[in-house]
Design a protein around this motif. Structure first.
Motif, PDB file in Angstrom:
ATOM      1  N   GLN A   1     -17.847 -21.161  -4.533  1.00  0.00           N
ATOM      2  CA  GLN A   1     -18.488 -22.285  -5.238  1.00  0.00           C
ATOM      3  C   GLN A   1     -19.609 -22.942  -4.424  1.00  0.00           C
ATOM      4  O   GLN A   1     -19.580 -24.150  -4.160  1.00  0.00           O
ATOM      5  CB  GLN A   1     -17.439 -23.337  -5.592  1.00  0.00           C
ATOM      6  N   PRO A   2     -20.617 -22.141  -4.056  1.00  0.00           N
ATOM      7  CA  PRO A   2     -21.706 -22.709  -3.247  1.00  0.00           C
ATOM      8  C   PRO A   2     -22.608 -23.638  -4.057  1.00  0.00           C
ATOM      9  O   PRO A   2     -22.689 -23.518  -5.280  1.00  0.00           O
ATOM     10  CB  PRO A   2     -22.487 -21.468  -2.810  1.00  0.00           C
ATOM     11  N   ASP A   3     -23.265 -24.564  -3.352  1.00  0.00           N
ATOM     12  CA  ASP A   3     -24.288 -25.422  -3.974  1.00  0.00           C
ATOM     13  C   ASP A   3     -25.659 -24.784  -3.820  1.00  0.00           C
ATOM     14  O   ASP A   3     -26.606 -25.138  -4.516  1.00  0.00           O
ATOM     15  CB  ASP A   3     -24.335 -26.793  -3.287  1.00  0.00           C
ATOM     16  N   ILE A   4     -25.770 -23.884  -2.836  1.00  0.00           N
ATOM     17  CA  ILE A   4     -27.052 -23.225  -2.574  1.00  0.00           C
ATOM     18  C   ILE A   4     -26.791 -21.893  -1.870  1.00  0.00           C
ATOM     19  O   ILE A   4     -25.844 -21.779  -1.085  1.00  0.00           O
ATOM     20  CB  ILE A   4     -27.976 -24.132  -1.707  1.00  0.00           C
ATOM     21  N   ILE A   5     -27.617 -20.896  -2.199  1.00  0.00           N
ATOM     22  CA  ILE A   5     -27.556 -19.598  -1.515  1.00  0.00           C
ATOM     23  C   ILE A   5     -28.926 -19.386  -0.877  1.00  0.00           C
ATOM     24  O   ILE A   5     -29.956 -19.560  -1.543  1.00  0.00           O
ATOM     25  CB  ILE A   5     -27.241 -18.453  -2.504  1.00  0.00           C
ATOM     26  N   ILE A   6     -28.923 -19.059   0.411  1.00  0.00           N
ATOM     27  CA  ILE A   6     -30.201 -18.895   1.107  1.00  0.00           C
ATOM     28  C   ILE A   6     -30.501 -17.415   1.334  1.00  0.00           C
ATOM     29  O   ILE A   6     -29.695 -16.683   1.914  1.00  0.00           O
ATOM     30  CB  ILE A   6     -30.194 -19.675   2.430  1.00  0.00           C
ATOM     31  N   CYS A   7     -31.655 -16.991   0.823  1.00  0.00           N
ATOM     32  CA  CYS A   7     -32.081 -15.596   0.924  1.00  0.00           C
ATOM     33  C   CYS A   7     -33.454 -15.518   1.587  1.00  0.00           C
ATOM     34  O   CYS A   7     -34.087 -16.535   1.840  1.00  0.00           O
ATOM     35  CB  CYS A   7     -32.162 -14.963  -0.464  1.00  0.00           C
ATOM     36  N   ASN A   8     -33.899 -14.291   1.829  1.00  0.00           N
ATOM     37  CA  ASN A   8     -35.241 -14.053   2.364  1.00  0.00           C
ATOM     38  C   ASN A   8     -35.867 -12.916   1.584  1.00  0.00           C
ATOM     39  O   ASN A   8     -35.189 -11.936   1.258  1.00  0.00           O
ATOM     40  CB  ASN A   8     -35.158 -13.722   3.852  1.00  0.00           C
ATOM     41  N   LYS A   9     -37.151 -13.057   1.301  1.00  0.00           N
ATOM     42  CA  LYS A   9     -37.852 -12.102   0.446  1.00  0.00           C
ATOM     43  C   LYS A   9     -37.744 -10.671   0.966  1.00  0.00           C
ATOM     44  O   LYS A   9     -37.625  -9.721   0.199  1.00  0.00           O
ATOM     45  CB  LYS A   9     -39.333 -12.504   0.357  1.00  0.00           C
ATOM     46  N   GLU A  10     -37.780 -10.529   2.301  1.00  0.00           N
ATOM     47  CA  GLU A  10     -37.771  -9.183   2.874  1.00  0.00           C
ATOM     48  C   GLU A  10     -36.350  -8.651   3.054  1.00  0.00           C
ATOM     49  O   GLU A  10     -36.076  -7.479   2.819  1.00  0.00           O
ATOM     50  CB  GLU A  10     -38.476  -9.248   4.228  1.00  0.00           C
ATOM     51  N   GLU A  11     -35.441  -9.537   3.487  1.00  0.00           N
ATOM     52  CA  GLU A  11     -34.076  -9.095   3.796  1.00  0.00           C
ATOM     53  C   GLU A  11     -33.273  -8.770   2.539  1.00  0.00           C
ATOM     54  O   GLU A  11     -32.447  -7.869   2.550  1.00  0.00           O
ATOM     55  CB  GLU A  11     -33.329 -10.196   4.555  1.00  0.00           C
ATOM     56  N   ASN A  12     -33.463  -9.561   1.502  1.00  0.00           N
ATOM     57  CA  ASN A  12     -32.634  -9.412   0.312  1.00  0.00           C
ATOM     58  C   ASN A  12     -33.478  -8.895  -0.850  1.00  0.00           C
ATOM     59  O   ASN A  12     -34.683  -9.072  -0.869  1.00  0.00           O
ATOM     60  CB  ASN A  12     -31.993 -10.757  -0.044  1.00  0.00           C
ATOM     61  N   THR A  13     -32.830  -8.256  -1.821  1.00  0.00           N
ATOM     62  CA  THR A  13     -33.592  -7.653  -2.918  1.00  0.00           C
ATOM     63  C   THR A  13     -33.775  -8.640  -4.073  1.00  0.00           C
ATOM     64  O   THR A  13     -32.976  -9.564  -4.248  1.00  0.00           O
ATOM     65  CB  THR A  13     -32.867  -6.407  -3.473  1.00  0.00           C
ATOM     66  N   LEU A  14     -34.815  -8.395  -4.846  1.00  0.00           N
ATOM     67  CA  LEU A  14     -35.119  -9.245  -6.007  1.00  0.00           C
ATOM     68  C   LEU A  14     -33.959  -9.216  -7.007  1.00  0.00           C
ATOM     69  O   LEU A  14     -33.565 -10.250  -7.541  1.00  0.00           O
ATOM     70  CB  LEU A  14     -36.419  -8.768  -6.677  1.00  0.00           C
ATOM     71  N   GLU A  15     -33.384  -8.024  -7.219  1.00  0.00           N
ATOM     72  CA  GLU A  15     -32.261  -7.882  -8.167  1.00  0.00           C
ATOM     73  C   GLU A  15     -31.106  -8.786  -7.730  1.00  0.00           C
ATOM     74  O   GLU A  15     -30.469  -9.450  -8.542  1.00  0.00           O
ATOM     75  CB  GLU A  15     -31.743  -6.435  -8.215  1.00  0.00           C
ATOM     76  N   MET A  16     -30.874  -8.785  -6.425  1.00  0.00           N
ATOM     77  CA  MET A  16     -29.783  -9.575  -5.876  1.00  0.00           C
ATOM     78  C   MET A  16     -30.029 -11.066  -6.133  1.00  0.00           C
ATOM     79  O   MET A  16     -29.148 -11.785  -6.601  1.00  0.00           O
ATOM     80  CB  MET A  16     -29.742  -9.313  -4.368  1.00  0.00           C
TER      81      MET A  16
END
Length: 278
Positions: free
Chosen positions: A75-90
């Motif tokens: 139940q997160p309030d925010i998920i932190i991603c990075n354009k290069e590390e993680n995929t757009l689909e994800m």
């Protein structure tokens, strides 16, 4: 609170997000350094700094593939991603759970912007400013240190079978430039990709580097790779380098500047020794 991430996506938060899932190792380390350990609920199996988090936080997968259900349960309030590390689909799939904040990193300025954003997002502005000041100070100090060094040409390898390098528009390339190392694959129209697969047999005619860097991650290079690559250059010194120092952003940059000083001095010695032996 309205804030825009580094992809230009606007987010609205009623209150400062309390439950954070971080899907980027260097950003997990930064969140910890900003004093947000308690708020981190989920991380990836590659989030190795600080080491104890692997024992205290829920592992939700890797950077390219995550267990959506495990993230939902947190139940997160925010998920932190990075354009290069993680995929757009994800990112698109994760958006159905809660806001996904995406960072985009090419330069030290982008890095400082990310830290500033996290300061506002998580209500740790003072802590964030401290880190930005430390990074700016170390950066200025490093520019003074590097000024007398001569420009040298480098190839930065990140993978073998097939051989792949860091190219243009990468954070790695930005840090190489800072080190007065000209990346032979950065402005080569044959290799427009950011991490191109290269034909190592053509290394001499495609730039003939003075230095060949073998990154400690993501590929475990061995001595035989060093020998093989060395054979395709005229005189390049092959150096095993710490990939985290060249590719991790966030608070790790402070350690990177110290590392670069030692590395440049070590290479400098090799270089002097080399020129005397002719």
């Amino acid at each position: 609170m309205n804030l825009t991430d580094q992809l230009g996506t606007q987010h609205t938060f009623e209150t400062s997000p309390k439950r954070i899932v971080s899907l980027v190792p260097s950003q997990t380390e930064l969140l910890f350094d900003l004093g947000l350990e308690e708020q981190i609920v989920g991380i990836t199996k590659f989030c190795v700094h600080p080491f104890h988090l692997k024992a205290t936080k829920k592992i939700v997968g890797g950077t390219k593939k995550v267990h959506i259900d495990k993230i939902k349960e947190l139940q997160p309030d925010i998920i932190i991603c990075n354009k290069e590390e993680n995929t757009l689909e994800m990112v698109e799939e994760l958006c159905q759970i809660c806001p996904v904040w995406v960072t985009d990193m090419y330069t030290i300025a982008d890095n400082n912007k990310m830290i500033e954003d996290f300061g506002k997002l998580f209500n740790v502005r003072t802590e964030a400013q401290k880190w930005i000041d430390k990074i700016n100070f170390a950066h200025q100090d490093f520019l003074k240190f590097i000024a007398p060094f001569e420009m040298q040409k480098v190839a930065y390898f990140i993978w073998a079978n097939p051989y792949m390098v860091a190219g243009n528009n990468t954070f790695i390339n930005h840090l190489l430039e800072l080190n007065k190392l000209e990346n032979i694959y950065a402005h080569n129209e044959k290799y427009p990709e950011r991490y191109p697969e290269v034909i190592v047999q053509k290394m001499r005619i495609q730039g003939d580097p003075d230095l060949i860097f073998l990154s400690s991650e993501p590929f475990p290079f061995k001595d035989d790779h060093a020998f093989e690559l060395g054979r395709y250059s005229h005189h390049a010194k092959t150096v095993f380098v710490d990939g985290e120092m060249f590719s991790w952003y966030g608070s790790r940059l402070i350690k990177a500047f110290d590392y670069f000083k030692k590395l440049r001095l070590r290479i400098g010695e090799l270089h002097l020794h080399h020129s005397h032996s002719h």
